[in-house]
Design a protein around this motif. Structure first.
Motif: not given
Lengths: 539, 395
Positions: B367-377, B318-330
Motif C-alpha cells: 500500500s505504501e509502495l512507490t511506482v515509477n512509470i515511464e511510457v514511450n509511445m 503517454e500522459k493518459e496511459l500513466k493516468g490509467i495506470i496510476n488510477e489502477t495502482i491507487d
C-alpha cells in the motif's frame, strides 16, 4: 522356428551336385549302334508322346545308309529342318562331293558334321541323357545306323512373347522395353546396355525335371567377389524337381525366409538390371519368366524407381520422400486411428473429436472391428481385381466402390472417417514402386492394428521398435539390409532418401561394391561448368 | 510343443491391455464445468456435447449441448454422481471453460481446484472465469449463436477480447494455481455474466431472434486476496492491470485531441518492463512501457501532416496511459490492498535478501509502495488517410 530352419539347412547340405553331362556314359546310358534299337529305347522311355516325331530316312549313294531324325514338334524350326537337314541329306545330287564322301565308308558322323549340316550350332552325342535334354529343349537329333553316336543340331524355335512394355513397373520417362520369358532375349537386353567385356554371364541348369536355364550376370571387377561366390554357392545347393519362376529361386536362396521383407529385388526392366550391375550387384536370370532377381537388395532400394534417375534430381528427391511418407501412412494410418480414437481422445482437437464422435453415433462395432472389416473388404476387392477375368473388372469396381464407399456408411455400419482412413491407406500402399515391399506393409498393417487395439499408442510404439530391430537384423548376401541408414554411411546418403544430381554421385554404393568405386571423374570436374560454354560462344 | 504353449500363455497376459479403452461414442464430451457452493455442498454442472446435434447431417434442431448437475461433499463425488443422470461417463479431456460461482469464489476457490489439477484426463489449458452475480450453473445454461456450443463461444470470445481489446484476461488453470501459490502476487480472474432474460436463455428460442434474449458477456477482472474474491475492477482498471502486467497484445485507446474531440490510437506492440529495487531501504518498482501504434481514427481537427501533431499525440497518449495506470495502482493499494500485479515478485527477484525482511508484511508495504512509470509511445502510421476528411466537411 528353429525346428524348421534346421530341417531346411540340412536339406540344403545333403543336396548333391547335379550330374554333369560330361560324365562318361555308363553302359545303360550309352547309345547303341543299332538304329532300330535306339529308336525303340527312345519310344519306350518317351511313352509314345505324339509331339515327338521320328523320321527314318535313307541316305548315301542309292540310299544304303539308314538314318533317323528325331525332333519335338512345336519346339523345332520346321522350315530349317526341311531346308538345311532333310534336303542336304536326301536329295540325291549326282556327282555331289558329299555323296562321294558318304559312300567312301569313312566316319560318317564327322563327314556330316563337317560338310553337310548348314546350321550354326552342332554337337556330338553319345549318351541318352544328352539326347533327352537336347530333344526336349527343341534340338533336332540325327542318329545313323551302325554308329553309337549321333548329332544334336540346334534349330530351336517356338512361339513366344516378344519384348513388350513391362506391366508391373511403368515409367513416364524411360525405356519401354521389358524382359520376356526367353532367357536368351533377356541376357541380350542386358548385354545391349552394357557392352563391356567384364560383363560376365555364368549359366546353370537347375531343376531335375524342368532343367531350367539360369544365368548369373555380374560386372567382373565391380561386383564383390564374395557376393558372387555366395550367389554361386547358394544356387549350386538348390536341388529341386522344378523351377517355374524366379520366385522359386528367390525363396530357396534368400537370407531370412520368415521375414515379411524381401531381401532379393526383382524387376522386369533391363535398365534397372543394368544399373544394378553397374553398382556391383549380381543379377540372376531365370528362363521362363520376365522377372530377374537382383542381389544384394537393400531396404531403400525398394523405394527407388528407375525413373528417379531419368528425371531431374529435385523432383526425384521429392517423390522419393513422398514414397517414404506413403509407407508410413500405409503402415500406420489405421492403427493410429484406432489407437487415438479408443485410447487417446485427448490428442484430438476438440472440433475433430466432436465431428468423429458424431459420425460414430449409432455405429454398432468398436473402431477395431470396423477397421478390420474395412481392411479385409479392401483386400478382398484387391485380390478379386487381380484374379478376375479382365472383362468383368468394371462390374467389380462398381460393386466395390458402392459397397465400401457409400452403402456401408449410409447404413450406419461403418463411420465415414474409417472409410477415409482405409482409402487413404490403400492409395498410400499403391505408391511404392515395387510390389514386394507393399506386401510386407500390407501384412504388418494388421499386426499394428491388433497392437493398437489392445495397447493403444504404447502398442504401436513397441511394435515399431520391434520392427526397426527386425529390419536392422536382416542381411542380404552379407550386406546389412538397412544400410546406408543403419549402419550409417554419409557418402551413400546421396542416393538414399533423396537423390543428388548425377554430377554429385561419383562413387558406387559403399557396402555393395568395395573395389573400383569411382563412377566418374573427380567431383570437381564432374559438375558442368557454364563458364566454359560462354567462352566458346564468345569466339 | 510345451514351450510354445507356455509362450502363448505368457502372451495372453498382455491381452488385458484394454482396461482404459473407450469408444468415441462412450464418452460424454464435457466442454465446460461449473462449480458452485450451495449450503455447504458443491454443486457441479457439466455442459456436455450432444454429438448427433453437432453434425449438420444428423441434427434434429434441438440443443447441441446438455447440462448435467449433481451435488456432493466434494467436487469429485459430485462429478461421479452425475452418472446417475448421464448415460455416459463424463470425459473432461477437452474442457475449455471452468466457471466458478461468485459465492464460491468469495469463500475461497483453492479446495475446489485440486481435483482438476490432479486428474490425469484433464489438460490444464482451459480458462477459469468467475460468474458475476450468478451461479455457474446459470451461466452454463444459456444457448448461444454463431458458436452453437456455449463453451466454445465463451472460450473464443475470451481469447479474442483478450488479444484485441485487453480489458479481460484469459487465465488458465496453470496460471491461476501459480498465482495462488506464489509469493508477491495475487490472482485475478475475468468475470462472466448473463445479460438479458435468464428465463429464455436455456431454450433454443433464445438464439432464434436477431438479438438473443439472453447473452453471455465478459465483465472485467475480479480481484483476489489469497484464495478469496474481494472485489471487481472497472474497465479502466482492468486495462490498467493488463498494461502493468505486460498482457497487452493489441488494443485501441481513445485519447483526447489537443483541441477538442477524440482520437483513437491503435496499439500494435506493447511491452512493459517491470523492475523492482530498494531505494534507501524501501522497495520501489519501475515500470517502463515501450509502445508502438498507429493513429486509428481521428474525430477532431488536427493536422496529421505535421510531425509535431504526431509528437503531441504521442505525448497525450503517454500522459493518459500513466493516468490509467496510476488510477489502477491507487485502487489496488488503497481499496483492495492486494498486489495482483506481481510487484512483490519483481522485488523478490531483484533482491531476495531484502525481500525476506519485508515478506511477512508485504500487504502493508504494498500500500505504501512507490511506482515509477515511464511510457514511450511511437506512432507509425495514419492508415490510408493522412488528414481526416472532417476538416473539409462543409459547415
Amino acid at each position: 522356428m528353429r525346428f524348421f530352419r534346421k530341417k531346411n539347412s540340412d536339406g540344403l547340405k545333403s543336396s548333391t551336385p547335379l550330374p554333369s553331362q560330361k560324365q562318361n556314359p555308363d553302359q545303360k546310358n550309352a547309345l547303341k549302334t543299332d538304329l532300330q534299337a535306339n529308336i525303340k529305347i527312345l519310344k519306350d522311355s518317351l511313352g509314345e508322346s505324339s509331339d515327338i516325331i521320328f523320321r527314318e530316312i535313307r541316305i548315301g549313294k542309292e540310299g544304303t545308309i539308314k538314318a533317323g531324325i528325331i525332333f519335338t514338334d512345336g519346339l523345332t524350326d520346321t522350315p530349317s529342318l526341311q531346308n538345311f537337314i532333310l534336303e542336304t541329306l536326301m536329295i540325291d545330287n549326282k556327282g555331289n562331293e558329299l555323296q562321294k564322301k558318304m559312300s567312301a565308308g569313312k566316319d560318317l558322323i564327322n563327314v556330316l558334321k563337317d560338310y553337310a549340316m548348314t546350321v550354326g550350332e552342332i554337337e556330338d552325342l553319345t549318351s541318352f541323357d544328352v539326347l533327352y535334354t537336347g530333344l526336349l529343349s527343341g534340338d533336332t537329333i540325327i542318329l545313323i545306323d551302325g554308329y553309337a553316336q549321333g548329332l544334336i543340331i540346334s534349330n530351336k524355335q517356338w512361339a513366344e512373347r516378344g519384348v513388350t512394355e513391362p506391366s508391373a513397373q511403368t515409367v513416364v520417362r524411360g525405356p519401354r522395353e521389358g524382359f520376356s520369358e526367353n532367357i536368351r532375349i533377356n541376357t541380350a537386353l542386358v548385354r545391349r546396355r552394357l557392352k563391356d567385356p567384364n560383363l560376365w554371364t555364368e549359366s546353370k541348369v537347375i531343376g531335375r525335371k524342368t532343367k531350367t536355364s539360369i544365368a548369373m550376370m555380374y560386372l567382373n571387377g565391380v561386383a564383390n567377389d564374395k557376393v558372387v561366390e555366395e550367389v554361386r554357392l547358394r544356387l549350386d545347393q538348390i536341388d529341386i524337381d522344378g523351377i517355374l519362376e524366379s520366385g522359386y529361386i528367390e525363396e530357396l536362396i534368400e537370407d531370412s525366409p520368415y521375414s515379411p521383407f524381401p531381401t532379393i529385388y526383382n524387376t522386369e526392366r533391363p535398365d534397372i538390371v543394368a544399373a544394378a550391375l553397374l553398382e556391383g550387384r549380381v543379377a540372376i536370370l531365370v528362363d521362363g519368366t520376365p522377372f530377374v532377381l537382383i542381389v544384394p537388395a537393400l531396404f531403400v532400394q525398394f523405394f527407388q524407381a528407375s525413373e528417379d534417375y531419368y528425371q531431374r534430381a529435385d523432383i526425384a528427391s521429392f517423390i522419393r520422400l513422398l514414397r517414404f511418407f506413403a509407407l508410413s501412412i500405409a503402415l500406420f494410418a489405421p492403427s493410429l486411428f484406432i489407437a487415438i480414437t479408443t485410447f487417446h481422445q485427448a490428442m484430438l482437437p476438440p472440433a475433430l473429436l466432436m465431428s468423429l464422435t458424431a459420425q460414430r453415433e449409432g455405429v454398432p462395432f468398436p473402431a477395431f472391428v470396423e477397421a478390420m472389416l474395412m481392411e479385409l473388404t479392401f483386400e478382398l476387392l484387391r485380390e478379386a481385381g487381380v484374379r478376375m477375368p479382365r472383362s468383368i473388372g468394371s462390374a467389380m469396381s462398381i460393386v466395390g466402390a458402392f459397397v465400401v464407399g457409400t452403402a456401408a456408411v449410409e447404413a450406419g455400419i461403418i463411420s465415414a472417417a474409417m472409410v477415409i482412413v482405409v482409402s487413404l491407406t490403400a492409395i498410400a500402399s499403391f505408391v511404392s514402386p515395387t510390389y514386394d515391399i507393399a506386401i510386407a506393409v500390407r501384412l504388418l498393417r494388421f499386426a499394428f492394428m491388433i497392437a493398437a487395439a489392445s495397447f493403444g499408442l504404447f502398442g504401436i510404439t513397441v511394435g515399431f521398435i520391434a520392427l526397426i530391430l527386425h529390419l536392422c537384423s536382416l542381411r542380404s548376401f552379407g550386406v546389412p539390409y538397412m544400410s546406408p541408414l543403419a549402419p550409417f554411411n554419409m557418402s551413400n546418403q546421396k542416393d538414399t532418401l533423396i537423390r543428388l544430381p548425377r554430377w554429385k554421385m561419383f562413387t558406387r554404393p559403399r557396402l555393395i561394391n568395395q573395389k573400383d568405386v569411382v563412377r566418374q571423374q573427380s567431383p570437381a570436374d564432374a559438375k558442368p561448368d557454364p563458364t566454359n560454354r560462354n567462352e566458346l560462344e564468345g569466339d | 510343443m510345451k514351450r510354445y504353449v507356455f509362450v502363448l500363455l505368457i502372451f495372453s497376459l498382455f491381452l488385458t491391455g484394454c482396461w482404459d479403452r473407450r469408444e468415441l461414442n462412450e464418452l460424454a464430451i464435457t466442454l465446460a464445468l461449473g462449480i458452485d457452493k450451495i449450503e455447504g455442498e458443491y454443486e457441479v454442472s457439466a455442459q456436455v456435447v450432444v454429438p448427433s446435434e453437432v453434425s449438420p447431417k444428423s441434427s434434429t434442431g434441438s440443443s447441441p449441448v446438455t447440462l448435467f448437475r449433481a451435488k456432493g461433499e466434494t467436487v469429485y463425488e459430485a462429478l461421479r454422481k452425475m452418472t446417475n443422470e448421464s448415460p455416459r461417463k463424463i470425459y473432461p479431456g477437452h474442457l475449455r471453460m471452468l466457471v466458478l460461482g461468485e459465492e464460491l469464489a468469495k469463500e475461497g476457490i483453492s479446495e475446489s481446484l485440486d481435483l482438476l489439477a490432479r486428474d490425469w484426463e484433464l489438460r490444464s489449458d482451459f480458462y477459469v472465469v468467475i460468474a458475476k452475480d450468478k451461479t455457474a450453473t446459470e451461466i452454463l445454461n444459456v444457448s448461444t449463436t454463431i458458436e452453437n456450443i456455449p463453451a466454445n463461444k465463451m472460450f473464443n470470445t475470451l481469447k479474442t477480447s483478450e488479444s484485441s481489446l485487453a480489458s479481460t484476461k484469459g487465465i488458465t488453470l496453470d496460471e491461476l494455481i501459480a498465482d495462488l501459490t506464489s509469493e508477491g502476487k495475487n490472482a485475478v480472474l475475468t468475470g462472466i455474466e448473463v445479460k438479458g432474460d435468464q428465463e429464455v436463455g436455456p431454450s433454443k428460442q433464445n438464439v432464434e431472434t436477431i438479438t438473443p434474449s439472453a447473452t453471455i458477456t465478459y465483465d472485467y477482472l475480479a480481484v483476489f486476496k489469497g484464495n478469496k474474491l474481494i472485489g471487481w475492477l472497472t474497465e479502466r482498471e482492468s486495462r490498467g492491470y493488463n498494461d502493468i502486467t505486460n498482457s497487452v497484445k493489441s488494443t485501441v485507446m481513445p485519447i483526447s485531441c489537443p483541441g477538442e474531440g477524440e482520437a483513437s490510437i491503435e496499439v500494435i506492440d506493447f511491452n512493459t518492463d517491470m523492475k523492482g529495487k530498494f531505494k534507501n531501504g524501501s522497495p520501489e518498482v519501475d515500470l517502463t512501457i515501450e509502445a508502438e501504434g498507429n493513429v486509428g481514427a481521428v474525430e477532431c481537427k488536427i493536422d496529421l501532416k505535421e510531425t509535431e501533431t504526431i509528437d503531441t499525440l504521442e505525448k497525450i497518449y503517454e500522459k493518459e496511459l500513466k493516468g490509467i495506470i496510476n488510477e489502477t495502482i491507487d485502487t489496488l493499494q488503497n481499496k483492495y490492498e492486494s498486489d495482483i500485479f506481481g510487484f512483490g515478485k519483481a522485488i523478490h527477484r531483484s533482491n531476495p535478501k531484502e525481500w525476506k525482511k519485508i515478506k511477512e508484511q508485504w500487504n502493508e508495504e504494498f500500500s505504501e509502495l512507490t511506482v515509477n512509470i515511464e511510457v514511450n509511445m511511437k506512432l507509425h502510421n495514419t492508415g490510408t488517410l493522412s488528414n481526416s476528411f472532417l476538416k473539409r466537411v462543409k459547415e
